[in-house]
Write an enzyme that holds these catalytic residues in place. Structure first.
Site, PDB file in Angstrom:
ATOM      1  N   GLU A 134       0.850  -1.230  -0.020  1.00 55.50           N
ATOM      2  CA  GLU A 134       0.051  -0.111   0.196  1.00 55.50           C
ATOM      3  C   GLU A 134       1.029   1.239   0.098  1.00 55.50           C
ATOM      4  O   GLU A 134       1.947   1.153  -0.020  1.00 55.50           O
ATOM      5  CB  GLU A 134      -1.022   0.133   1.313  1.00 55.50           C
ATOM      6  CG  GLU A 134      -2.208  -0.966   0.927  1.00 55.50           C
ATOM      7  CD  GLU A 134      -2.995  -0.883   2.314  1.00 55.50           C
ATOM      8  OE1 GLU A 134      -2.771  -0.178   3.348  1.00 55.50           O
ATOM      9  OE2 GLU A 134      -3.797  -1.920   2.146  1.00 55.50           O
ATOM     10  N   HIS A 267      -8.145   9.747   4.034  1.00 60.67           N
ATOM     11  CA  HIS A 267      -7.808   9.020   2.808  1.00 60.67           C
ATOM     12  C   HIS A 267      -8.322   9.449   1.637  1.00 60.67           C
ATOM     13  O   HIS A 267      -9.356  10.060   1.328  1.00 60.67           O
ATOM     14  CB  HIS A 267      -8.840   7.769   3.350  1.00 60.67           C
ATOM     15  CG  HIS A 267      -8.103   6.153   2.646  1.00 60.67           C
ATOM     16  ND1 HIS A 267      -8.243   6.278   1.014  1.00 60.67           N
ATOM     17  CD2 HIS A 267      -7.663   5.433   2.805  1.00 60.67           C
ATOM     18  CE1 HIS A 267      -7.659   5.199   0.888  1.00 60.67           C
ATOM     19  NE2 HIS A 267      -7.230   4.532   1.963  1.00 60.67           N
ATOM     20  N   ARG A 316      -0.105   8.639   2.039  1.00 61.23           N
ATOM     21  CA  ARG A 316      -1.369   9.131   1.659  1.00 61.23           C
ATOM     22  C   ARG A 316      -1.537  10.561   1.704  1.00 61.23           C
ATOM     23  O   ARG A 316      -2.280  11.291   1.041  1.00 61.23           O
ATOM     24  CB  ARG A 316      -2.062   8.747   3.103  1.00 61.23           C
ATOM     25  CG  ARG A 316      -3.178   7.739   2.834  1.00 61.23           C
ATOM     26  CD  ARG A 316      -3.811   7.108   3.782  1.00 61.23           C
ATOM     27  NE  ARG A 316      -3.762   5.683   3.522  1.00 61.23           N
ATOM     28  CZ  ARG A 316      -4.264   4.805   4.568  1.00 61.23           C
ATOM     29  NH1 ARG A 316      -4.870   5.169   5.672  1.00 61.23           N
ATOM     30  NH2 ARG A 316      -4.352   3.391   3.863  1.00 61.23           N
ATOM     31  N   HIS A 389     -10.334   9.876   7.728  1.00 62.31           N
ATOM     32  CA  HIS A 389      -9.969   8.389   7.947  1.00 62.31           C
ATOM     33  C   HIS A 389      -9.369   8.335   9.273  1.00 62.31           C
ATOM     34  O   HIS A 389     -10.011   6.989   9.707  1.00 62.31           O
ATOM     35  CB  HIS A 389      -9.083   8.083   6.798  1.00 62.31           C
ATOM     36  CG  HIS A 389      -8.634   6.453   6.637  1.00 62.31           C
ATOM     37  ND1 HIS A 389      -9.799   5.654   6.472  1.00 62.31           N
ATOM     38  CD2 HIS A 389      -7.719   5.726   6.649  1.00 62.31           C
ATOM     39  CE1 HIS A 389      -9.363   4.470   6.360  1.00 62.31           C
ATOM     40  NE2 HIS A 389      -7.902   4.544   6.630  1.00 62.31           N
ATOM     41  N   ARG A 424      -0.148   8.558   9.575  1.00 61.39           N
ATOM     42  CA  ARG A 424      -0.103   7.268   9.633  1.00 61.39           C
ATOM     43  C   ARG A 424       0.441   6.485   8.303  1.00 61.39           C
ATOM     44  O   ARG A 424      -0.279   6.603   7.190  1.00 61.39           O
ATOM     45  CB  ARG A 424      -1.207   6.372  10.297  1.00 61.39           C
ATOM     46  CG  ARG A 424      -1.095   5.055  10.481  1.00 61.39           C
ATOM     47  CD  ARG A 424      -2.639   4.641  10.991  1.00 61.39           C
ATOM     48  NE  ARG A 424      -3.690   4.712  10.332  1.00 61.39           N
ATOM     49  CZ  ARG A 424      -4.160   3.989   9.394  1.00 61.39           C
ATOM     50  NH1 ARG A 424      -3.316   2.928   9.069  1.00 61.39           N
ATOM     51  NH2 ARG A 424      -5.233   4.260   8.816  1.00 61.39           N
TER      52      ARG A 424
HETATM   53  C1  SIN Z   1      -7.027   1.107   2.915  1.00 58.27           C
HETATM   54  O1  SIN Z   1      -7.319  -0.111   2.790  1.00 58.27           O
HETATM   55  O2  SIN Z   1      -6.470   1.778   2.219  1.00 58.27           O
HETATM   56  C2  SIN Z   1      -7.028   1.444   4.291  1.00 58.27           C
HETATM   57  C3  SIN Z   1      -5.710   0.991   5.236  1.00 58.27           C
HETATM   58  C4  SIN Z   1      -5.472   1.813   6.268  1.00 58.27           C
HETATM   59  O3  SIN Z   1      -6.060   2.873   6.726  1.00 58.27           O
HETATM   60  O4  SIN Z   1      -4.341   1.584   6.809  1.00 58.27           O
END
Ligand code: SIN
Length: 571
Positions: A134, A267, A316, A389, A424
């Protein structure tokens, strides 16, 4: 160094001083997500009476909504040092390096314990954990379950582990060593302290029928806050309706220090459902970009390319800012993060090339959610915009989850353990709850206080009406949301101050929750005003650069009888 003291504006105590019933336990855990249930499961057997209190049912919190997964250095190519480096970069200079070290080194064993408790993570054809990537991660290190239902699987396993323990309901048989007493549909109203300022218990309101109805006092020798975040402070959030900042507010009223509330993560890819959509919005996991989806603007331009070495998988805050800039730049008239004032209300996520079979296997939950809203991601672009988020700040804790109030511990999103800094890293949140709850359970039994007499701190008892919530959310979204400046934040504080002057005529959960939201919103806006720089998820258009000389440290907030004091803490 004191930054500012704002005279009393919000109530110092919400509950009446004459609770209708009294119960006692050794430890009460507030919240039933990964952090709360891990703490309860590990404390069970070590202390005589452990209770869990949750506002809804055991599996209603944020954990079950987590899609992407849980990050840990589990792959053969990965190391805790690499996980540490990615976490520190995402945190933009505001992490506590010792806390990050704890997270990444204890993470793999903690995930293994989760597997031992029954959580089934996805495997590759060779039977090894299937790991994905991610934003901000330089390695594949995200374990996931049922494709994109990781949180739901973890929650299932934990709830079953709790239920496997000899088990007693509130109002039923008393809990003994090895049992976990569960209060469901029970709202914590206040943390009650003793003459020495330490924990004496909680007042809670058990909703519905039965002996436990009404506001009662649960006397406790220790309280573990694991109550999640503050998403409902904003009009649009990925958080469920129960995320009303209750834990942060009760901790603040009881004298605990909160840290870095201004670092709220938005997010980047939350499905845009229209300008008037409010409350919990559908998340499109970063893992979808991890598997190859990319962002495009209204002209089809892949605007993340060239902006960051990780492009669509940049941390993010970088992606959210890039989306917001495109939204604002798209035409004249967009000045703030209020979606109704945007030039373009959203951008697009293109995941069509992943194909139907892949979508069905890897992201069944997101696929169903998109289709339920009339979008088929196999053939359509998905409209996305940033939404609240995750709270990276919260109740300040040390490396063992201890807050500044004796007997009060905090873990998970409600806490500020120092692992997230200003932003985060994706999928570090489930891991944080797991690791720090294990740590709390290691030290807490030896630190149990004697059961203390409640002293009813806080002075003025009061509530604001539940009906002011929509205005509060609009103010916070438009003036203290993704993009902030001094003028907007000052206006937010003035308008929130006016809401705080109102008093509720009805005492009910809506009024309790809204008072909590207001208490935390005021503290958050004040902290955001004090931090005159842009760092991680805190974006000031009047101070666009990171300023390590003035702002490398932390904004700490305390409250006494409704008056808030902000202090500056060196790193
Ligand atoms: C996501 O799946 O994008 C969220 C995961 C997260 O907030 O760590």
């Amino acid at each position: 160094m004191t930054i500012d003291t704002i005279p009393g504006t919000v109530p110092g105590l919400l509950s009446a001083r004459d609770p209708g019933w009294t119960e006692w336990v050794d430890v009460i855990v507030v919240g039933s997500g990964i952090a709360g249930l891990t703490a309860a499961l590990r404390l069970r057997g070590q202390v005589e009476r452990v209770a869990v209190v949750t506002k809804d049912v055991l599996n209603a919190g944020s954990t079950q909504w987590a899609q992407g997964g849980i990050a840990a250095a589990l792959g053969p190519e990965d190391t805790p040092e690499q996980h540490e480096a990615d976490t520190l970069v995402a945190g933009a200079g505001a992490c506590d390096p010792d806390a990050v070290r704890v997270l990444v080194t204890e993470g793999p064993a903690a995930v293994q314990e989760l597997i031992d408790w029954g959580a089934n993570f996805d495997k590759d054809p060779d039977g090894n954990l299937s790991l994905t990537r991610e934003g901000g991660h330089h390695r594949d290190r995200i374990a996931h379950a049922h494709g994109d239902a990781t949180g739901a699987e973890i929650q299932r396993a934990l709830v079953e582990a709790v239920r496997r323990a000899p088990y007693a309901h509130a109002g039923g048989e008393r809990s003994d060593r090895g049992r976990i007493l569960v209060f469901e549909h029970a709202m914590v109203v206040d943390l009650v302290t003793a003459a020495d300022g330490g924990v004496a218990g909680l007042t809670i309101h058990v909703m519905g029928e039965g002996d436990g109805d009404g506001v009662g006092l649960v006397r406790a020798r220790a309280v573990v806050l694991a109550s999640g975040g503050l998403g409902q402070v904003f009009s649009q959030t990925t958080n469920p309706s129960v995320s009303t900042a209750d834990g942060m507010a009760i901790a603040l009223r009881a004298g605990a220090e909160l840290r870095d509330l201004e670092f709220v993560q938005f997010h980047p890819t939350v499905m845009w459902l229209g300008p008037d959509s409010r409350g919990q919005q559908p998340l499109i996991s970063e893992a979808v970009r991890g598997e190859g989806a990319f962002l495009v603007d209204w002209e089809g331009d892949r605007f993340m390319q060239g902006l960051h070495e990780l492009a669509d998988l940049a941390p993010r805050d970088v992606v959210s800012k890039a989306i917001m800039r495109r939204m604002l730049d798209a035409s004249a008239g967009g000045e703030r993060s209020d979606r109704r004032h945007m030039g373009r209300p959203h951008m697009w996520l293109d995941a069509r090339h992943l194909g139907r079979a892949f979508w069905e296997r890897r992201f069944p939950t997101i696929l169903a959610s998109c289709r339920a809203h009339g979008i088929d991601p196999v053939t359509d672009l998905i409209p996305v915009a940033p939404a609240c988020h995750y709270a990276s700040g919260g109740v300040r804790t040390d490396l063992w989850g201890r807050s500044s109030v004796p007997g009060l511990y905090a873990t998970g999103e409600v806490a500020c353990s120092g692992v997230h800094g200003a932003n985060r890293l994706a999928s570090n949140s489930l891991l944080e709850g797991l690791v720090f709850s294990r740590r709390i359970a290691e030290v807490l039994p030896a630190e149990l206080r004697p059961l203390a007499e409640p002293e009813w701190h806080g002075g003025s008892v009061g509530l604001v009406p539940g009906g002011v919530r929509a205005e509060l959310q609009e103010v916070m979204t438009s003036r203290a949301g993704v993009l902030r400046n001094a003028e907007g934040l000052a206006e937010a504080l003035e308008r929130l101050g006016k809401l705080a002057e109102q008093r509720a005529e009805t005492i009910d959960p809506a009024a309790w929750e809204t008072t909590n939201l207001l208490t935390v919103s005021l503290a958050l806006a004040e902290a955001a005003l004090a931090r005159e720089e842009t760092r991680g998820s805190h974006w000031r258009d009047d101070f666009p650069d990171r300023d390590d000389e003035r702002f490398a440290g932390h904004v700490d907030t305390t409250m006494a009888d409704g008056a808030t004091t902000l202090r500056w803490s060196e790193p």
